[in-house]
Design an enzyme around this catalytic site. Structure first.
Site, PDB file in Angstrom:
ATOM      1  N   HIS A   2       3.603  -1.881 -17.673  1.00 58.56           N
ATOM      2  CA  HIS A   2       2.658  -2.809 -18.759  1.00 58.56           C
ATOM      3  C   HIS A   2       3.523  -3.045 -19.886  1.00 58.56           C
ATOM      4  O   HIS A   2       4.577  -2.248 -20.014  1.00 58.56           O
ATOM      5  CB  HIS A   2       1.667  -1.692 -19.547  1.00 58.56           C
ATOM      6  CG  HIS A   2       0.625  -0.871 -18.650  1.00 58.56           C
ATOM      7  ND1 HIS A   2       0.845   0.304 -18.152  1.00 58.56           N
ATOM      8  CD2 HIS A   2      -0.452  -1.191 -18.447  1.00 58.56           C
ATOM      9  CE1 HIS A   2      -0.136   0.585 -17.543  1.00 58.56           C
ATOM     10  NE2 HIS A   2      -1.102  -0.300 -17.548  1.00 58.56           N
ATOM     11  N   ASP A  45       4.865  -0.535 -22.182  1.00 57.29           N
ATOM     12  CA  ASP A  45       5.727   0.552 -21.393  1.00 57.29           C
ATOM     13  C   ASP A  45       7.153   0.185 -21.519  1.00 57.29           C
ATOM     14  O   ASP A  45       8.182   1.120 -21.901  1.00 57.29           O
ATOM     15  CB  ASP A  45       5.332   0.734 -20.123  1.00 57.29           C
ATOM     16  CG  ASP A  45       3.999   0.913 -19.603  1.00 57.29           C
ATOM     17  OD1 ASP A  45       3.281   1.660 -20.512  1.00 57.29           O
ATOM     18  OD2 ASP A  45       3.741   0.683 -18.603  1.00 57.29           O
ATOM     19  N   HIS A  70      -9.766   6.403  -8.973  1.00 56.42           N
ATOM     20  CA  HIS A  70     -10.870   5.361  -9.394  1.00 56.42           C
ATOM     21  C   HIS A  70     -12.299   5.398  -8.445  1.00 56.42           C
ATOM     22  O   HIS A  70     -13.178   5.511  -8.916  1.00 56.42           O
ATOM     23  CB  HIS A  70     -10.253   4.210  -9.862  1.00 56.42           C
ATOM     24  CG  HIS A  70      -9.154   4.046 -10.837  1.00 56.42           C
ATOM     25  ND1 HIS A  70      -8.673   2.844 -11.286  1.00 56.42           N
ATOM     26  CD2 HIS A  70      -8.737   4.950 -11.497  1.00 56.42           C
ATOM     27  CE1 HIS A  70      -7.830   3.224 -12.201  1.00 56.42           C
ATOM     28  NE2 HIS A  70      -7.685   4.518 -12.538  1.00 56.42           N
ATOM     29  N   ASP A 100      -3.292   1.429  -5.814  1.00 54.40           N
ATOM     30  CA  ASP A 100      -2.515   2.395  -6.621  1.00 54.40           C
ATOM     31  C   ASP A 100      -2.765   3.725  -5.842  1.00 54.40           C
ATOM     32  O   ASP A 100      -4.069   4.287  -5.645  1.00 54.40           O
ATOM     33  CB  ASP A 100      -3.353   2.261  -7.908  1.00 54.40           C
ATOM     34  CG  ASP A 100      -2.682   1.460  -8.935  1.00 54.40           C
ATOM     35  OD1 ASP A 100      -1.766   0.556  -8.430  1.00 54.40           O
ATOM     36  OD2 ASP A 100      -2.922   1.301 -10.072  1.00 54.40           O
ATOM     37  N   ASP A 143      -9.680  11.661 -14.123  1.00 51.34           N
ATOM     38  CA  ASP A 143      -8.744  10.882 -13.320  1.00 51.34           C
ATOM     39  C   ASP A 143      -7.200  11.598 -13.485  1.00 51.34           C
ATOM     40  O   ASP A 143      -6.738  11.358 -14.259  1.00 51.34           O
ATOM     41  CB  ASP A 143      -8.520   9.479 -14.239  1.00 51.34           C
ATOM     42  CG  ASP A 143      -7.674   8.391 -13.524  1.00 51.34           C
ATOM     43  OD1 ASP A 143      -7.534   8.535 -12.361  1.00 51.34           O
ATOM     44  OD2 ASP A 143      -7.480   7.343 -14.075  1.00 51.34           O
ATOM     45  N   ASP A 171      -4.938  11.751 -11.316  1.00 45.42           N
ATOM     46  CA  ASP A 171      -3.865  10.612 -10.949  1.00 45.42           C
ATOM     47  C   ASP A 171      -2.512  11.813 -10.321  1.00 45.42           C
ATOM     48  O   ASP A 171      -1.503  11.505 -10.582  1.00 45.42           O
ATOM     49  CB  ASP A 171      -2.913   9.967 -12.176  1.00 45.42           C
ATOM     50  CG  ASP A 171      -3.936   9.056 -12.620  1.00 45.42           C
ATOM     51  OD1 ASP A 171      -4.700   8.446 -11.715  1.00 45.42           O
ATOM     52  OD2 ASP A 171      -3.458   8.370 -13.810  1.00 45.42           O
ATOM     53  N   ASP A 231       0.691   5.162  -8.735  1.00 52.47           N
ATOM     54  CA  ASP A 231      -0.063   5.334 -10.292  1.00 52.47           C
ATOM     55  C   ASP A 231      -0.309   6.602 -10.184  1.00 52.47           C
ATOM     56  O   ASP A 231      -1.622   7.119 -10.187  1.00 52.47           O
ATOM     57  CB  ASP A 231      -1.010   4.413 -10.531  1.00 52.47           C
ATOM     58  CG  ASP A 231      -1.661   4.254 -11.834  1.00 52.47           C
ATOM     59  OD1 ASP A 231      -0.980   5.190 -12.576  1.00 52.47           O
ATOM     60  OD2 ASP A 231      -2.464   3.594 -12.009  1.00 52.47           O
TER      61      ASP A 231
HETATM   62  C1  XUL Z   1      -5.644   3.788 -15.600  1.00 54.80           C
HETATM   63  C2  XUL Z   1      -4.757   2.967 -14.531  1.00 54.80           C
HETATM   64  C3  XUL Z   1      -3.869   1.947 -15.035  1.00 54.80           C
HETATM   65  C4  XUL Z   1      -3.726   0.612 -14.292  1.00 54.80           C
HETATM   66  C5  XUL Z   1      -2.874  -0.517 -15.009  1.00 54.80           C
HETATM   67  O1  XUL Z   1      -6.471   4.337 -15.013  1.00 54.80           O
HETATM   68  O2  XUL Z   1      -5.065   3.281 -13.274  1.00 54.80           O
HETATM   69  O3  XUL Z   1      -2.540   2.492 -15.143  1.00 54.80           O
HETATM   70  O4  XUL Z   1      -3.283   0.948 -13.086  1.00 54.80           O
HETATM   71  O5  XUL Z   1      -3.239  -0.516 -16.077  1.00 54.80           O
HETATM   72 CO    CO Z   2      -3.833   2.280 -11.783  1.00 54.07          CO
END
Ligand code: XUL
Ligand code: CO
Length: 438
Positions: free
Chosen positions: A102, A105, A272, A297, A308, A310, A340
């Site tokens: 991003h 970042d 997601h 991702d 989430d 991750d 991600d």
């Molecule tokens: C948030 C997410 C983000 C996107 C990029 O849940 O997955 O990090 O991948 O903005």
């Molecule tokens: Co993402």
């Protein structure tokens, strides 16, 4: 400034399944061929800047725990450049071919948009140099249009036209740097594009604004000469109660409604998908069926936790199912497997970043090998093809060709009297066959 950020770790090598070395790949052998293509080309791994470099392990109940020598907390361009060097040392030692960022970042927020742009330019130049020296490429860039307080009501769906312009300016600049850094694609994740209550929300107007925003992005992409695809990344909730890009089907509907489908593919993320009540493979199949499967991702959630999380993807059912769908739709072109994912708060040492990525890369390498073996064996594919064989001839073929009417169907059904040859779906048998390959 330290010369090395991971001084005790050297390049991670493939040592094979019998290796007990925790800092070696057991399955990811970059140059090994699967279905005639190297693992490196199949998987196109990418490391994310945000979790890997910026994440400190803070949660709602506690401060960060992670030891990160490159985070001085100054929020300066100097710190950002040091962090960029740490990132490239990490990705280089890991042997991943790509990374993702991003805008905010990689470079600090400025007090004004002009200052933010200046910061980004300074770090962008360093990234360009680091990419050239290392051969590591940018899989995709994106704009972080959700952290700053001005985006509290959304960015491209904000009730404020002024905020919308800030969001547009950020995407414009992020696109310029994605192009300059030879990015393979560009992602839109609608961080706060959604709502918390309809009592204060004009849904139709917000969706129209989002459609216009994407058209302006397409126009600017053409003006820049950026050739990579745009991706939308679906997510149903978090941070808002209802995100507009809620799942693959909703994204495809949005793209069709606003006449954007030619310019976009989807970036599908496991956690997601599961938040949306789908499996990752369902989302991949919905995207793939529409010719819009772009990138993934790679992460996973936890069945016991509803958010989430991750986590690094280590589940072989998941990775093999993902790779089955990716191979089915012809493999990645501009997309790739972007981690991600973040280490757990308790995994606070820098070496855990290596353990986590090695675990994910090996799980995907195994997933790829399992998927290729399932395809080579052919039993599962044949079962599905056979199951639909009534569509290969007679009335089925006529319907598929668009040459049958309701009257033809009725005539066929009257002639049959009843359907007497239905066959079992054999789910349990098919699951057992799948298990043979794990
Ligand atoms: C948030 C997410 C983000 C996107 C990029 O849940 O997955 O990090 O991948 O903005
Ligand atoms: Co993402």
């Amino acid at each position: 400034m330290p010369k090395e950020f991971f001084p005790r770790i050297s390049a991670i090598r493939f040592e094979g399944p019998d290796s007990k070395n925790p800092l070696a790949f057991k399955h990811y052998d970059a140059e090994a061929l699967v279905e005639g293509r190297s693992m490196k080309e199949h998987l196109r791994f990418a490391v994310v800047y945000w979790h890997t470099m910026r994440g400190a392990g803070a949660d709602m109940f506690g401060w960060g725990t992670a030891q990160r020598t490159w985070q001085t907390g100054e929020g300066t361009v100097k710190e950002a450049i040091q962090r960029a060097r740490a990132m490239f040392e990490f990705v280089g030692k890991l042997g991943a071919p790509f990374y993702c960022w991003h805008d905010r970042d990689v470079a600090p927020h400025g007090k004004t948009l002009a200052e933010s742009n200046k910061n980004f330019d300074a770090v962008g130049k360093e990234l360009k140099k680091l990419q050239k020296d290392s051969g590591i490429g940018l899989l995709w860039g994106t704009a972080q249009n959700f952290v700053h307080p001005r985006y509290m009501h959304g960015a491209a769906t904000s009730c404020s036209a002024d905020v919308y312009c800030f969001a547009a300016a950020q995407v414009k600049k992020a696109l310029e740097w994605t192009h300059e850094l030879d990015g393979q694609g560009y992602v839109f994740w609608g961080g706060r594009e959604g709502y918390s209550t309809l009592l204060n929300t004009d849904l139709k107007r917000e969706m129209d604004h989002l459609g216009r925003f994407m058209h302006m992005a397409v126009d600017y992409k053409k003006k820049l000469g950026f050739k990579g695809p745009f991706y939308i990344e679906p997510k149903p909730k978090e941070p808002t109660k209802h995100q507009y890009d809620s799942d693959a089907a909703a994204c495809l509907n949005f793209l069709r409604e606003y006449n954007l489908l030619d310019h976009f593919k989807l970036n599908i993320e496991t956690n997601h998908a599961t938040l949306a009540g789908h499996t990752m493979q369902h989302e991949l199949e919905v995207a793939g069926a529409a010719g819009a499967l772009g990138s993934i991702d790679a992460n996973m959630g936890d069945v016991m936790l509803g958010w989430d999380t991750d986590q690094f993807p280590t589940d072989l059912y998941l990775t093999s199912q993902v790779m089955l769908s990716i191979l089915k739709y012809g493999g990645f072109t501009t997309g790739g497997t972007n981690f991600d994912a973040k280490v757990r708060r308790e995994s606070f040492e820098p070496v855990d970043l290596f353990h986590a990525h090695i675990a994910g890369m090996d799980a995907f390498a195994r997933g790829l090998k399992i998927a290729a073996a399932i395809r080579k064996d052919g039993r599962l594919g044949k079962f599905v093809a056979d199951r639909y064989r009534s569509w290969d001839r007679g009335i089925g073929a006529k319907i598929e060709a668009g040459k049958a009417t309701f009257s033809d169907c009725e005539k066929h059904a009257l002639r049959l009297g009843e359907v007497t040859d239905l066959e079992s779906g054999r789910q349990e048998l098919l699951e057992a066959i799948y298990n043979e390959f794990l």
